[in-house]
Design an enzyme around this catalytic site. Structure first.
Site, PDB file in Angstrom:
ATOM      1  N   PRO A  11     139.900  43.392  47.809  1.00  0.00           N
ATOM      2  CA  PRO A  11     141.060  43.728  46.967  1.00  0.00           C
ATOM      3  C   PRO A  11     140.932  43.274  45.523  1.00  0.00           C
ATOM      4  O   PRO A  11     141.688  43.732  44.668  1.00  0.00           O
ATOM      5  CB  PRO A  11     142.213  43.015  47.672  1.00  0.00           C
ATOM      6  CG  PRO A  11     141.580  41.893  48.414  1.00  0.00           C
ATOM      7  CD  PRO A  11     140.234  42.399  48.854  1.00  0.00           C
ATOM      8  N   THR A  94     130.649  44.850  39.915  1.00  0.00           N
ATOM      9  CA  THR A  94     130.249  44.782  38.511  1.00  0.00           C
ATOM     10  C   THR A  94     129.067  45.692  38.218  1.00  0.00           C
ATOM     11  O   THR A  94     129.036  46.406  37.220  1.00  0.00           O
ATOM     12  CB  THR A  94     129.874  43.331  38.141  1.00  0.00           C
ATOM     13  OG1 THR A  94     130.986  42.483  38.423  1.00  0.00           O
ATOM     14  CG2 THR A  94     129.513  43.223  36.665  1.00  0.00           C
ATOM     15  N   GLU A 273     123.505  37.236  46.270  1.00  0.00           N
ATOM     16  CA  GLU A 273     124.199  36.024  46.689  1.00  0.00           C
ATOM     17  C   GLU A 273     123.187  34.943  47.081  1.00  0.00           C
ATOM     18  O   GLU A 273     122.047  35.245  47.428  1.00  0.00           O
ATOM     19  CB  GLU A 273     125.130  36.315  47.877  1.00  0.00           C
ATOM     20  CG  GLU A 273     126.152  37.415  47.624  1.00  0.00           C
ATOM     21  CD  GLU A 273     127.165  37.049  46.556  1.00  0.00           C
ATOM     22  OE1 GLU A 273     127.417  35.840  46.366  1.00  0.00           O
ATOM     23  OE2 GLU A 273     127.698  37.970  45.906  1.00  0.00           O
TER      24      GLU A 273
END
Length: 310
Positions: A11, A94, A273
């Site tokens: 979200p 992004t 990550e």
């Protein structure tokens, strides 16, 4: 019988644009014949757990709305399941490296249209120890850029934040002595970084792996030998143009399996990550997941052998 779709979305991605568009997305999918529901992630790991639950509940389609991190979590939730559903992607992060590789539109409803049109391709994924990835894995200080770049900066200036952070981190970069076994070959020596690519892009560097194929069963292994800061900066600049592979400090291989070890610490990056520390074993799982994509023509540089005719 109507097919059932489950949307797993972050979200907070994309300035919450998907959250605002969700009612219209649900209507669009319902009109296309999908009985659709949605799940909003709240913390790290949520998307993995929900993807696994969706398979247990026999959903025909999983749709990921978020960035590469959310997509990675979903892949980890379905990779070991025998009844993996088709996977749709609405890029909301992004950079959206995997979405770029599939030439997916950045517009939410155009991305939904790609799913509704029903054209799919089977793509490789990677397994690193017990974790899975769909875009890139790597190690070394430069690969820390994608998770070290501040979220606020990425929101403000997008992928350029990675360039800013990368050059900021140059003084901290140092070589690590490693042993890299890839298929029948061995590399030993001090390196600045290594990358294992499944697609052509990482952190917005769209020409990092210029000859990548999404379904050929091979990683592209890129190794940068020990070099000084000026050389490292030059290689990073060349990488933005796809000209780095001819640099004398850069090694470029194709491999199905890779094993990397070191007596020193080296942080690992999995789909942008943090992925722990060496040692690591990497295995390519060929054509393991079926994803919705554009037409063959738009993907011909990345797909080795198209699986579905137009």
């Amino acid at each position: 019988m109507r097919k059932r779709a489950r949307i797993i979305y972050n979200p907070t991605s994309g300035k919450e644009l998907f959250k605002k568009s969700l009612p219209d997305v649900l209507i669009k999918l319902e009109q296309a014949g999908y009985e659709t529901s949605a799940y909003a992630t709240q913390k790290v790991g949520d998307a993995t757990e929900e993807a696994a639950r969706a398979i247990d509940r026999n959903y025909d389609l999983l749709i990921v709305a978020g960035g590469d991190g959310t997509l990675n979590e979903v892949v980890n939730g379905i990779a070991e399941k025998p009844n993996r559903p088709k996977l749709g992607l609405i890029p909301m992060g992004t950079v959206n490296d995997f979405g770029r590789a599939l030439h997916l539109p950045n517009d939410i409803f155009e991305a939904v249209d790609v799913i509704i049109q029903g054209k799919t391709v089977q793509v490789d994924i990677g397994k690193m120890n017990s974790r899975y990835f769909i875009n890139l894995a790597g190690g070394g200080k430069p690969t820390e850029v994608s998770y070290e770049a501040p979220s606020k900066l990425k929101s403000m200036i997008g992928s350029f934040a990675y360039y800013v952070k990368g050059f900021e981190m140059l003084p901290q970069m140092h070589a690590v002595d490693v042993r890299i076994e890839h298929d029948e070959h061995v590399f030993e020596g001090e390196i600045m970084l290594f990358l294992l690519g499944l697609t052509n892009s990482m952190a917005g560097f769209e020409k990092l792996v210029p000859d990548a194929k999404l379904d050929d069963g091979n990683f592209t292994l890129l190794i940068v030998e020990k070099c000084n800061l000026a050389e490292m900066g030059h290689i990073m600049t060349l990488a933005s143009r796809g000209e780095h592979i001819n640099h004398p400090k850069v090694h470029y291989y194709k491999a199905q399996s890779v094993n990397i070890s070191s007596y020193s610490d080296m942080a690992l990056n999995v789909d942008g990550e943090y992925g722990g520390q060496l040692p690591a074993n990497f295995l390519n799982l060929v054509r393991h997941i079926e994803v919705f994509s554009q037409t063959k023509k738009e993907n011909e540089l990345l797909i080795d052998k198209p699986k579905q005719s137009e």
